[in-house]
Each structure stands twice: as structure tokens, then as C-alpha cells.
Design a protein around this motif. Sequence first.
Motif, short mmCIF file in Angstrom:
data_model
loop_
_atom_site.label_atom_id
_atom_site.label_comp_id
_atom_site.label_asym_id
_atom_site.label_seq_id
_atom_site.Cartn_x
_atom_site.Cartn_y
_atom_site.Cartn_z
N ASP A 522 0.64 -1.12 -0.13
CA ASP A 522 -0.45 -0.05 0.03
C ASP A 522 0.78 1.45 0.14
O ASP A 522 0.82 2.22 -0.48
CB ASP A 522 -0.75 -0.32 1.05
CG ASP A 522 -2.11 -1.02 1.04
OD1 ASP A 522 -2.24 -1.34 0.22
OD2 ASP A 522 -2.81 -1.38 2.71
N ALA A 523 2.14 1.41 0.64
CA ALA A 523 3.01 1.70 1.10
C ALA A 523 4.21 2.98 -0.18
O ALA A 523 3.00 3.61 -0.72
CB ALA A 523 4.17 1.82 2.06
N GLY A 524 3.36 1.65 -1.02
CA GLY A 524 4.15 1.89 -2.83
C GLY A 524 3.70 1.92 -3.87
O GLY A 524 2.95 3.16 -4.70
N ALA A 525 1.86 2.31 -3.52
CA ALA A 525 0.76 2.51 -4.45
C ALA A 525 0.67 3.39 -5.53
O ALA A 525 0.72 3.25 -6.75
CB ALA A 525 -0.38 2.60 -4.08
N LEU A 526 1.13 4.95 -4.61
CA LEU A 526 1.33 6.17 -5.38
C LEU A 526 2.48 6.55 -5.82
O LEU A 526 2.72 7.84 -6.27
CB LEU A 526 0.65 6.60 -4.45
CG LEU A 526 -0.80 7.32 -4.56
CD1 LEU A 526 -1.78 7.55 -3.62
CD2 LEU A 526 -2.07 6.81 -5.77
N ASP A 527 3.93 5.70 -5.41
CA ASP A 527 4.77 6.17 -5.12
C ASP A 527 5.93 5.65 -6.54
O ASP A 527 6.31 4.58 -6.88
CB ASP A 527 5.30 6.14 -4.31
CG ASP A 527 6.97 6.72 -4.21
OD1 ASP A 527 7.53 6.92 -4.70
OD2 ASP A 527 8.19 6.27 -2.90
N PRO A 528 5.88 6.37 -7.61
CA PRO A 528 6.81 5.32 -8.87
C PRO A 528 8.69 4.82 -8.88
O PRO A 528 8.73 4.25 -8.83
CB PRO A 528 6.86 6.56 -9.58
CG PRO A 528 6.31 7.89 -9.13
CD PRO A 528 5.86 7.59 -7.97
N GLY A 529 8.88 5.88 -7.51
CA GLY A 529 9.70 5.36 -7.27
C GLY A 529 10.18 4.76 -6.04
O GLY A 529 11.50 4.30 -5.06
N TRP A 530 8.79 4.05 -6.12
CA TRP A 530 8.91 3.67 -4.37
C TRP A 530 9.73 1.85 -4.46
O TRP A 530 10.94 1.86 -3.50
CB TRP A 530 8.17 2.51 -4.00
CG TRP A 530 7.27 1.54 -3.24
CD1 TRP A 530 7.44 2.16 -2.08
CD2 TRP A 530 6.87 -0.03 -3.05
NE1 TRP A 530 6.84 1.25 -1.30
CE2 TRP A 530 6.55 0.02 -1.66
CE3 TRP A 530 6.62 -0.81 -3.94
CZ2 TRP A 530 5.96 -1.64 -1.54
CZ3 TRP A 530 6.38 -1.68 -3.61
CH2 TRP A 530 5.89 -2.77 -2.02
N ALA A 531 10.08 1.35 -5.16
CA ALA A 531 11.12 0.36 -5.12
C ALA A 531 12.45 0.81 -5.31
O ALA A 531 12.97 -0.22 -4.60
CB ALA A 531 11.21 -0.79 -7.07
N ALA A 532 12.72 1.56 -5.78
CA ALA A 532 14.57 2.13 -5.48
C ALA A 532 14.60 2.84 -4.13
O ALA A 532 15.66 2.51 -3.91
CB ALA A 532 14.75 3.85 -6.65
#
Length: 625
Positions: A522-532
Motif C-alpha cells: 500500500d505504501a508504494g501504491a502512489l509512489d513510482p520511485g517505491w522500489a528504488a
Amino acid sequence: MAGRIRDDDIAEVREKARIDEVVSSYVALRNAGGGSQKGLCPFHDEKSPSFHVTPARQFFHCFGCGEGGDVFTFLMKIDGVTFIEAVERLADKYGVQLRREDGPGELQRPRGPSRSRLVEANRLAQEFYADALATPDALAARQFLGERGFDREAAETFGLGFAPRDGEALLEHLRHRGITDEESVAAGLVGTGQRGYYDRFRGRLLWPIRDSAGDTIGFGARRIFDDDRIEAKYLNTPETTLYKKSQVLYGIDLARREIAKASQAVVVEGYTDVMACHLAGVGTAVASCGTAFGDDHARVLRRFLHDHDEFRGEVIFTFDGDAAGQAAAIKTFKGDQNFVSQTYVAVEPDGLDPCDLRIQHGDAAVRELVARRVPLYRFVLDNVLSRYDLDRADARVDALREAAGLVVSIRDKSKVEQFTRELASTVGMDIDEVRTVLRRASGRGSRGQGTAPAPTTAERPARDAVPDLRDPRFAIERETLKLVLHLPALAGVAASDIDADDFTHPTYREVWEVIAKAGGPDAGALDPGWAARLRDTVTDAAVSSALSALAVEPILSAKEPETAYVHAHLYRLQELTALRRIAEVKGRLQRTNPVEHATEYNRMFGELVALEQHRRTLRDRTMGA
Ligand SMILES: [Zn+2]
């Protein structure tokens, strides 16, 4: 400017500095489908591309050597800069203003001036020198160029310059432009002696040496005055954090696109040869600077040579026809072991270098020289055979024995066969006879072709007993993590019951823990740089490499996965955990005597029933998802 760079500024740089754009100034990339691009890995030697870049997740990963990460990691590894330098450099280039927080940031500060300051000092020096080339003092430099067929336009194209004979002209100029003496020294432009600072180059004709992105990183300087106190005909910038002579190729900034397009690079010996080639229409020419062409140069070139799987890029060396040139060719041949590309030699029979050839015979002659290339092994072979009288039977055998030394040094099997055939026809012997001589000759000195050194991967000891991440046993774990990393927004409720125990591979388990610690999908849902961003929190190399691999590897589904597809994986993963537990409980039940340990037995039986029920629910969800 002390203090820590703000995290959101770092994230902004990461977003603006498109990783495919940054990588492609070092590596020729082509489309690999699924939003990824691939090319030959700059971090290990390989023949077919396993280096992938996925702009959507701001990641690169090499499936050959396991190197991976974001745009900062890439620059740190390829240019040997610190994290802060990588951030500063890209912020500079992509126009992001870095703000710093007060606090214990000193630890992160690089030692010495930043790369961008050194680039700036070199840029200012280049402009200064170029202006000086038009002054009356530079007459001898202009004459030198004129005699070699280079006009004013050519001088401007290559950014040539003149270092005034006064020993402090550049130093003063840089001071006026806000460059500190420390920066001038670190850039290799200024030296320090007993009497203080002095310009490194004085009274010389200068070639700016640029990196592949076009930034000036150093200079090559030729002696033009007889009273020059320094004997050496050529001087170069000393080793700096920008200028590393084992990797620097003069002309790479102009040639890199042509090299990628033509799958060909021409290696010449001097600055004027590079200029002559480019002006004559051979836009793929480069030269090493102040050192022989070595393995590191080869590695740099290979990044720009497009790999067409079957057909590999050509590297063409121009050597003088003289003894020194032949020796250089043989040396290159021995180094060829690590050179994947097809290697050729272009030799001008009169021993003219490309610059002289252009002066005497024009542009077309330079193009023809390159077109007349011969394979390097052919050149070396002819060189060996020319020393024997091949009309005599005993001399033929001696020649073959010497040639055998070359044959056993070739690692590429397909080349060996071709080499043997050509050898037979040149010497005028039957191919089987040649094979017999070669076999005997190679059996003596070396252990022969069959026992050639094993590839480095085989030599590398296994890190530990961790099973292969690609083992089919872990396929669902791998795919589920990929889906979560690629499409965190789709994971939703199906991910809420997942925990680390659902992963049986220790590395995948740790990857999940990293995700969970960061707040889950959920924390990465709106963040394109999440994985990085996740990767920033990882210190373990294996986990970090797995994370970039998972972020870059395409999803198995042919079409863009929908929520149902992602959920099916998440439920299936939990179902597998349930199955493992069921097997475990069943095993214990079998070992338990129902009469002697009735309570224990009944408790386990109840557990089994509940687990079966849980498994069925998950099964239904997997199917219904
Ligand atoms: Zn690699």
C-alpha cells in the motif's frame, strides 16, 4: 554547504534523471519488450546482453553478474563516484536545486572538490585555451595544425587550444572565474611546486579530452616550441577523479553514436589521427591517451558497440606496418582473449598513419584504409609465416608449430576451426595433417584447448549454500514479489495476511521483510520511485541484488496484469504455506500414538482440520480471484 541532502530532493533527482537516458551515455541500449531495454553489461564481460534497464521502476539489473540498482548506484559503480557526488552531478544536469538539512551530514561529504566543480574548471580551461589559440603567441600552434591539414573549423570542432607560455595565465583566469586553487589542482590543470602554483601546460597545443557525455575531463598537450623545458612530446592530464588514463578514449564523445550505429570502432594512435579519420568520414575513430590501448579501454568501447546477437561489433586497429606496429598487433592478439568483438587490423603498406595518409592521398584513402581491414589473427599469422621458407617441408612443420601457439591461445572454438583451415591453405598442407601437428604442438607446451581456463563464474566460490533464486521451487515466490514491486497498487487486501514465513527462500524472505518494514505494498501504491526507495534501506548485497532483479524482470503474464491476476498469486503463495503446514502436522500425527497421547493427538487433528479448511478458503480465493 554542510548538511544532509533532503530525501525528497534525492527522490526528485531520481525521478528526473531518467535511468535509461543516463545509462545510454555509457551503454548502447535497445528495446527488450515489456518496457525494458537491454545492452551489454559494463560491469562484466559478456557476449549477449543480460543488462536490463526498466525506466518505469527506475532500476537497472544485470542477470549475468547481479549488479543492479538505481541511477545513483549506476553512476557510483561506473564512474567511481560517491553517492553524494552522483546525486550532485545529476541534480546539476537535470536542474534540481538541492536543499540541505542541518545535522550530522559531514560524514556524507566527499573528500576534495565535487565532480561538478572539476568539470566546471575543465570547461573554463578549455574555453580559455581555445581563445588563446587565436592570439599572436599561438602562431606556431596554428602552423602545426595547418601543416597537418586542419583548418580553423576543424580546430573549433575539436575544441583545440593553446596554453600560453606564461606560467600562471590559466591559474589567474580560473581564480577570476571563482575556481579555487584547490579545485584547479584537483582538476589536474594546475601544479604545485616550491614557488607555489603554476599552470601544468605551458606553450603547448592542446586537445581537450572529453568523456562520452561530452564533458571535458582533461587535456593532451603537444610540444611545439624547441625551447620547451619539458622533453616529452606529449603531456597529459595526470590521474584525477575525472581523468583515468586506462579508460579514457579520445574522440569517444564524437564517435559513440556512430560506433553504436555502425557496430564498429576504429582505434588509432594519436589525436591528429582521430581528427583526420573523423574529417575523412570515419566517424568511429578513437584513441587511447598517453598509454597503450588496454583491457579497460576495450571494456569502455564494448559498451558502445551494439550487440546484434549473431553479428558482433568490429574493432579495427590501425597499426604501422613496421616492426613496432606488428609487435603491437601481436600484443593485442594476446589481449584479445577478453575481447568479445571481432578484431581487425588496418595497415597502410607505406606505414602512413591516418593523419599523414589524409595529407598525402586525401579523405578517400583514409576510408579505404579502414575498408581494407583484415582479421587480426590473419595478420598475426601472416607475420609468423613470413619468417619461414614454406617451400621446404621441415620449415612448414616449424612454422606450424609456432602458429600452434597462436591457435591454442584462441578461446573461441568457431575461430579455431577457421584459423586451422586458413593455416592449412596458406602453408599448403592437408587440413588433417595440420590438425595432427597442432594437436601435438599444443600438447607439449600448454595443456591444450580442452583445459583452457574456466570462465570466471566457475572460479568464483559460491557465496554460501543459499539455493538458486531461479530454482522452480521458488517460482511463485519470485513472481509474487515481482507483481508486488511492479504493481503495488493492485495487491490490496490479498497482501494483508502475507508474512515472511510464506517465503521459503531466505533471500525472498528478506525482500518481503524489507517491503513489510516500509509499510507494505500500500505504501508504494502512489509512489513510482517505491522500489528504488526500498533498496535504499537494504545493506545486504544479496537482498539488494534480488530487489533490483525483481524490479527489472518482466512479469510472466503476456498482457498487463489485472488485480485478479495479482491476487491469485498472493493467495496461491499463502495456500502453499498452508500445504507445507498440513504436511508437517500429518507427519507429526503419524509419529504420535493416538492411544498413549490422546490429548496431543486430538489437538493436532483439530489443527489439521482447521488448516485444511484454511487451505480450501485460499484455494477458492485463488480460483475466484
Ligand atoms: Zn553484468
